[in-house]
Design a protein around this motif. Structure first.
Motif, PDB file in Angstrom:
ATOM      1  N   SER A 184       6.570   4.444   7.948  1.00 43.03           N
ATOM      2  CA  SER A 184       5.687   3.789   8.912  1.00 43.03           C
ATOM      3  C   SER A 184       4.490   3.198   8.185  1.00 43.03           C
ATOM      4  O   SER A 184       3.899   3.845   7.314  1.00 43.03           O
ATOM      5  CB  SER A 184       5.212   4.796   9.970  1.00 43.03           C
ATOM      6  OG  SER A 184       6.284   5.223  10.773  1.00 43.03           O
TER       7      SER A 184
ATOM      8  N   SER B 241       1.144   0.071   8.981  1.00 41.93           N
ATOM      9  CA  SER B 241       0.554  -0.859   9.930  1.00 41.93           C
ATOM     10  C   SER B 241       1.113  -0.543  11.316  1.00 41.93           C
ATOM     11  O   SER B 241       1.040   0.596  11.767  1.00 41.93           O
ATOM     12  CB  SER B 241       0.848  -2.307   9.498  1.00 41.93           C
ATOM     13  OG  SER B 241       0.189  -3.216  10.322  1.00 41.93           O
ATOM     14  N   ASP B 242       1.697  -1.521  11.999  1.00 43.28           N
ATOM     15  CA  ASP B 242       2.311  -1.257  13.299  1.00 43.28           C
ATOM     16  C   ASP B 242       3.832  -1.283  13.207  1.00 43.28           C
ATOM     17  O   ASP B 242       4.529  -1.509  14.192  1.00 43.28           O
ATOM     18  CB  ASP B 242       1.848  -2.298  14.325  1.00 43.28           C
ATOM     19  CG  ASP B 242       0.370  -2.165  14.650  1.00 43.28           C
ATOM     20  OD1 ASP B 242      -0.120  -1.019  14.668  1.00 43.28           O
ATOM     21  OD2 ASP B 242      -0.272  -3.209  14.863  1.00 43.28           O
ATOM     22  N   ASN B 243       4.368  -1.044  12.023  1.00 43.48           N
ATOM     23  CA  ASN B 243       5.801  -1.154  11.783  1.00 43.48           C
ATOM     24  C   ASN B 243       6.415   0.199  11.429  1.00 43.48           C
ATOM     25  O   ASN B 243       5.751   1.080  10.891  1.00 43.48           O
ATOM     26  CB  ASN B 243       6.061  -2.126  10.624  1.00 43.48           C
ATOM     27  CG  ASN B 243       5.473  -3.488  10.884  1.00 43.48           C
ATOM     28  OD1 ASN B 243       5.983  -4.237  11.704  1.00 43.48           O
ATOM     29  ND2 ASN B 243       4.383  -3.821  10.196  1.00 43.48           N
ATOM     30  N   GLN B 244       7.694   0.324  11.741  1.00 39.24           N
ATOM     31  CA  GLN B 244       8.454   1.511  11.362  1.00 39.24           C
ATOM     32  C   GLN B 244       9.840   1.055  10.908  1.00 39.24           C
ATOM     33  O   GLN B 244      10.561   0.404  11.655  1.00 39.24           O
ATOM     34  CB  GLN B 244       8.564   2.497  12.515  1.00 39.24           C
ATOM     35  CG  GLN B 244       9.089   3.862  12.088  1.00 39.24           C
ATOM     36  CD  GLN B 244       9.041   4.876  13.224  1.00 39.24           C
ATOM     37  OE1 GLN B 244       9.657   4.668  14.262  1.00 39.24           O
ATOM     38  NE2 GLN B 244       8.329   5.974  13.030  1.00 39.24           N
TER      39      GLN B 244
ATOM     40  N   GLN C 189      -2.127   9.316   6.973  1.00 36.90           N
ATOM     41  CA  GLN C 189      -1.801   8.078   6.280  1.00 36.90           C
ATOM     42  C   GLN C 189      -2.025   8.252   4.782  1.00 36.90           C
ATOM     43  O   GLN C 189      -3.004   8.852   4.364  1.00 36.90           O
ATOM     44  CB  GLN C 189      -2.689   6.949   6.805  1.00 36.90           C
ATOM     45  CG  GLN C 189      -2.487   6.632   8.283  1.00 36.90           C
ATOM     46  CD  GLN C 189      -1.243   5.808   8.540  1.00 36.90           C
ATOM     47  OE1 GLN C 189      -0.807   5.054   7.686  1.00 36.90           O
ATOM     48  NE2 GLN C 189      -0.660   5.965   9.717  1.00 36.90           N
TER      49      GLN C 189
END
Length: 526
Positions: free
Chosen positions: A115, A117-120, A135
């Motif tokens: 994971s 940023s806003d991505n997975q 993080q």
């Protein structure tokens, strides 16, 4: 849960033929042939050989010679296709009497997500650890290069190629290739990294493998890797984490061909399609020796009685298990009949009803999967089979120009070659391959009814630019064991054909209940 082998009531006889490397080799023909002799003497029903090398003339191939002696005694021989894909013509164990197995995925995965940023992004892993609580800084391995290392070595995360000051406490993104996948994680671990993301190079495509990594890690596809590297290169302080792997079933699409699975065409005799079949060979759970680590790498001190492995060495025993079951069910069938049942009932569509894909997610071909992905329950009742006797194989060797000295390597009995040599394409194989189609060509096949009386109708999916005619187009069987001969004529359609390019089709004999499928492989020549 509970797991069991493909032929769970089988008794296993093991013969050791591989040893610590000597002058770069581990498995010598003398040991392999001695094991064949002992197994034949012991009366085994099937031989599973996760062995192979470069394809070569059968007279120089110990596996080809030993396996011929086995099939003469009615013993099926199943071998790995090799792990040299996606290179074309890389398939090994090309002898027509061997059942040659490629590797594909199944509908079980071990996803571990990265994971950021806003991505997975979904990857695969068998690491016992994850990084889910906070993080972590992320860095490309090439940016973490040690001062005395090359960019090439750092990009591939060679041991001692990374700078501990740049890596400490971070997730390092490494590129797949050359050195072992788990060793790349060890390089990150030794440099003080918190975790690793292993991204495929272009040749590996979307093939991702669950490995027993030594630190929190996940393995992602080429396209996802490109996206992740773009994020790293465009972000001032990239952050992310890696989730703990879990088991997920009923995944799709499945099966997908493994990038490592060796491919056709057959470099020894392109008239024989190889591989013959594909079976699960990616992330396979199996018993494992506690004399070695789960990675087989010297730095790995872990020991486990079970492991998850990938390779055609794992798909080969899947087919061996199916052969074991079919031998029990049909004890009078020859090895060729068993091979035919497995091939002609295979499936070329995945669980999304699309054509099986290769690792780059393009449509795979018979050079990837042979006749298709094995369907064991269908193989129990194939309807019709293509049988081949040892004498037929010897006629095949005669057609290759083998003299009496070479023939004696394969058979202790004298064999008189036909006055007119057979055409190689006319070996009664369950697939049809014509590597040099000049204008038109007719091949002959014979099928044996192993089901109830019935009428079989021929359905043809012709290769592009080639017309296909089957005569007779209907086979009417009145009794069990009846034999019927048919001819297949392939003719170039000049305004449509693409010369010097392999094209693929299928011939299916169907009585509505049974669907007896044979790949058609053709290359038109001027």
């Amino acid at each position: 849960g509970t797991t069991k082998g493909g032929s769970p009531r089988a008794r296993v006889a093991a013969y050791k033929v591989c040893w610590p490397p000597f002058h770069g080799a581990e498995c010598f023909d003398a040991d392999i042939l001695a094991a064949f002799d002992m197994a034949i003497h012991d009366g085994v029903d099937a031989l599973s050989l996760s062995l192979g090398g470069y394809a070569t003339d059968y007279f120089n191939d110990g596996l080809a010679i030993g396996s011929f002696h086995a099939i003469q005694k009615g013993i099926s021989v199943i071998c790995s296709a090799g792990n040299s894909g996606p290179t074309p013509a890389s398939v090994s164990n090309t002898a027509p009497w061997i059942l040659t197995v490629g590797a594909s995925t199944m509908d079980r995965e071990f996803p571990a997500y990265v994971s950021f940023s806003d991505n997975q992004i979904k990857g695969q892993s068998l690491s016992s650890l994850g990084l889910t609580h906070e993080q972590y800084a992320m860095i490309s391995s090439i940016e973490a290069k040690a001062a005395n290392s090359s960019a090439h070595d750092a990009q591939l995360c060679y041991l001692n190629s990374l700078d501990p000051e740049k890596v400490k406490g971070k997730i390092v993104v490494c590129l797949r290739g050359i050195n072992p996948r788990v060793e790349k994680g060890e390089a990150v671990h030794l440099a003080g990294g918190a975790g690793m993301v292993l991204a495929n190079d272009k040749s590996a495509g979307d093939e991702i493998i669950a490995d027993a990594h030594v630190l929190p890690a996940t393995h992602i596809s080429y396209s996802d890797g490109v996206y992740l590297f773009t994020y790293l290169n465009s972000t001032k302080s990239p952050l992310g984490y890696i989730t703990l792997p879990k088991t997920k079933i009923d995944t799709s699409p499945a099966p997908v061909m493994a990038a490592f699975s060796s491919q056709g065409p057959n470099s020894v005799n392109p008239e024989i399609l190889k591989p013959d079949i594909t079976a699960p060979g990616v992330s396979i759970l199996a018993a494992y020796s506690t004399a070695s680590s789960p990675t087989g790498l010297s730095f790995d001190a872990r020991r486990t009685p079970f492991n998850v492995e990938s390779g055609t060495s794992m798909s080969c025993p899947h087919i061996s298990g199916v052969v074991g079951l079919l031998t029990t069910l049909h004890p009078t069938w020859s090895p060729a009949m068993i091979k035919s049942a497995i091939m002609t009932t295979a499936r070329i569509r995945d669980n999304k009803e699309k054509v099986i894909k290769n690792s780059s997610m393009y449509d795979a071909t018979p050079f990837n999967y042979g006749a298709g992905h094995v369907m064991p329950n269908h193989a129990m009742d194939p309807g019709l089979v293509y049988d081949i006797t040892p004498s037929d194989y010897l006629d095949f060797l005669c057609a290759l120009g083998y003299n009496s000295t070479r023939m004696r390597a394969f058979s202790n009995e004298s064999h008189s070659c036909p006055l007119k040599p057979m055409e190689l394409e006319n070996l009664n194989y369950p697939s049809i391959s014509i590597p040099n189609l000049f204008g038109s060509k007719t091949v002959t096949r014979t099928v044996t009814n192993v089901g109830p009386p019935g009428k079989y109708i021929a359905f043809v999916y012709a290769p592009r630019g080639v017309s296909v005619t089957v005569k007779p187009a209907v086979l009417d069987f009145e009794k069990f064991g009846e034999l019927k001969k048919f001819k297949v004529t392939m003719k170039v359609i000049q305004e449509e054909v693409q010369y010097d390019t392999y094209v693929f089709g299928r011939l299916i004999w169907s009585d509505d209940k049974h669907h007896v499928r044979s790949p058609l492989v053709v290359k038109a020549k001027y």
